[in-house]
Write an enzyme that holds these catalytic residues in place. Structure first.
Site, PDB file in Angstrom:
ATOM      1  N   SER A  59       1.037  -0.992  -0.028  1.00 28.83           N
ATOM      2  CA  SER A  59       0.213   0.266  -0.211  1.00 28.83           C
ATOM      3  C   SER A  59       0.888   1.237  -0.408  1.00 28.83           C
ATOM      4  CB  SER A  59      -0.758   0.284   1.711  1.00 28.83           C
ATOM      5  OG  SER A  59      -0.268  -0.367   2.299  1.00 28.83           O
TER       6      SER A  59
ATOM      7  N   ASP B 178      -4.203   7.704   8.472  1.00 24.87           N
ATOM      8  CA  ASP B 178      -4.946   6.655   9.141  1.00 24.87           C
ATOM      9  C   ASP B 178      -4.670   5.690   9.705  1.00 24.87           C
ATOM     10  OD1 ASP B 178      -3.337   5.330   7.372  1.00 24.87           O
ATOM     11  OD2 ASP B 178      -5.028   4.470   5.487  1.00 24.87           O
TER      12      ASP B 178
ATOM     13  N   HIS C  20      -0.646   4.280   7.186  1.00 24.83           N
ATOM     14  CA  HIS C  20      -0.619   5.275   6.013  1.00 24.83           C
ATOM     15  C   HIS C  20      -0.427   6.731   6.159  1.00 24.83           C
ATOM     16  CE1 HIS C  20      -2.554   2.118   3.962  1.00 24.83           C
ATOM     17  NE2 HIS C  20      -1.805   1.498   4.311  1.00 24.83           N
TER      18      HIS C  20
END
Ligand SMILES: *[C@@H]1O[C@H](CO)[C@@H](O)[C@H](O)[C@H]1NC(C)=O
Ligand SMILES: *[C@@H]1O[C@H](CO)[C@@H](O)[C@H](O)[C@H]1NC(C)=O
Ligand SMILES: *[C@@H]1O[C@H](CO)[C@@H](O)[C@H](O)[C@H]1NC(C)=O
Ligand SMILES: *[C@@H]1O[C@H](CO)[C@@H](O)[C@H](O)[C@H]1NC(C)=O
Length: 384
Positions: free
Chosen positions: A41, A346, A349
């Site tokens: 991610s 979040d 990240h």
């Protein structure tokens, strides 16, 4: 000074800058025609969302794209800033088939949740490293097959020489370590690192055998500083270091990075006709978290988009943008007022502002092995 004279002077400086640029370009060639990126991610530009068929919720993407854009961030990722510096467009996700994707200048195989080790039934992403390498090999074979059919594909897919001269970037390993802490002890995790890196090495070799020559490998960040890990593993204060990060997680990251660095040196020795660059993301991010106020941030650890408020503003039951009713209580993960004051977006990240800082530090060249001069990337960033 008259306008035309001023213009002449400005033109002179532009020509001078270009001359320096060309001269420096001889020693370090950052003129990559394309980037092929593999990872998780940290560099996913929409792959997992396209592959599994979901949409990330707003406020993801709110700052830059004005739409979630498939990135777990309020805006751009480190990869996006690096693409900018290389004067290349943002990378399309390999599986994102709509929106007229153009892969001539590269392709992004990184998918959120991906691990280096093969995925298991409980993995978030089925697209682990070996699968991403296979996807790349298929992508290349398919591109060459299309190009052989006629010139009309030239505009959309990379040619053989672009695959040879392209930069292969990697940012993966964080999920192997972070995930392991749910079922293993630190010692067991440390002992598993050689196995994880053997799988990574196998993937790199497959790419090399297929013609890849320029490798750019990010190490893993201080995952013990992520609210997700602090919330789950840092409830006992003795588990935290002076910055509020889970010590065991950061120790695993450091050990992983030492061995990854050694692997990069080994690969460079084995493949003298390749260029392997190791990039120390861990040091950049640790420095940012430890010295956050110096870099203009107000919150080093707490998530901007989350639920529960200080000190972490993280609740594993709702992800950024979600609202759920649990036991009759509504909980929702909303964004803070000013994400540029936060390093963490979040809980897992980084914010766009933090990503921009990390990218700017990568581009100094001081955090890579071999190091590079900051002259080239700096000049590349100037847009005339
Ligand atoms: C790649 O490595 C070779 C040998 O170490 C070096 O001469 C060359 O400048 C490097 N190329 C780039 C693009 O860094
Ligand atoms: C924070 O900044 C100081 C001063 O520049 C530096 O010595 C220190 O290493 C930094 N902390 C971290 C964790 O990088
Ligand atoms: C709902 O409440 C019960 C009883 O208090 C608790 O055991 C359970 O964990 C709660 N569920 C959630 C999703 O919070
Ligand atoms: C955000 O701004 C609003 C309006 O200025 C204020 O009422 C609210 O407390 C702020 N929220 C946070 C989390 O700072």
């Amino acid at each position: 000074m008259g306008d035309s004279k001023k213009n002449t002077v400005i033109n002179f400086y532009i020509v001078l800058l270009f001359s320096i640029w060309l001269a420096v370009g001889d020693s370090v060639d950052f003129n990559f025609p394309a980037v092929f990126n593999l990872g998780d991610s940290n560099s996913d530009t929409g792959e997992l969302a396209a592959g599994l068929g979901f949409q990330l919720a707003p406020p993801n993407g709110q700052n830059y794209f004005k739409t979630p854009s498939g990135r777990a961030c309020d805006g751009r990722l480190i990869l996006d800033f690096l693409m900018d510096a290389l004067d290349l467009p943002f990378l399309n996700a390999y599986l994102d088939s709509l929106g007229l994707p153009n892969f001539r200048k590269g392709c992004n195989f990184a998918a959120a949740g991906s691990t280096i080790l093969p995925a298991t039934a409980s993995s978030i992403s089925p697209f682990s490293f070996g699968i991403q390498v296979s996807q790349f090999l298929r992508f290349k074979a398919r591109a060459l097959e299309l190009l052989a059919k006629g010139r009309k594909f030239d505009k959309y897919v990379p040619s053989e020489d672009i695959f040879e001269k392209g930069l292969y970037m990697f940012d993966i390993g964080q999920n192997d370590l972070a995930g392991a802490f749910y079922s293993k002890t630190l010692d067991q995790i440390l002992a598993s690192i050689p196995t994880i890196l053997l799988e990574f090495e196998t993937g790199i070799k497959r790419l090399y055998d297929d013609g890849a020559r320029y490798f750019w490998i990010h190490n893993t960040g201080p995952l013990g500083c992520l609210p997700q890990n602090v919330a789950k593993f840092g409830t006992d204060p003795s588990k935290l270091d002076e910055f509020g990060c889970v010590s065991s997680h950061n120790q695993a990251a450091k050990t992983f990075n030492l061995q990854l660095h050694a692997l990069c040196s080994k690969l460079q020795g084995q493949y003298p006709d390749s260029n392997v660059t190791y990039v120390d993301i861990f040091t950049i991010k640790s420095n940012l978290i430890a010295n956050y106020s110096r870099y203009g941030f107000e919150q080093p650890i707490m998530a901007c988009c989350g639920s529960g408020g200080p000190p972490l503003n993280y609740d594993s039951r709702v992800s950024c943008g979600q609202t759920k009713i649990l036991n009759g209580t509504t909980i929702s993960a909303k964004a803070c007022n000013d994400s540029s004051e936060y390093i963490n977006w979040d809980g897992i990240h980084y914010t766009e502002t933090a990503n921009q800082y990390v990218a700017s530090q990568i581009l100094t060249g001081k955090y890579s092995d071999p190091p590079f001069s900051d002259k080239m990337p700096f000049l590349l960033k100037l847009k005339f």
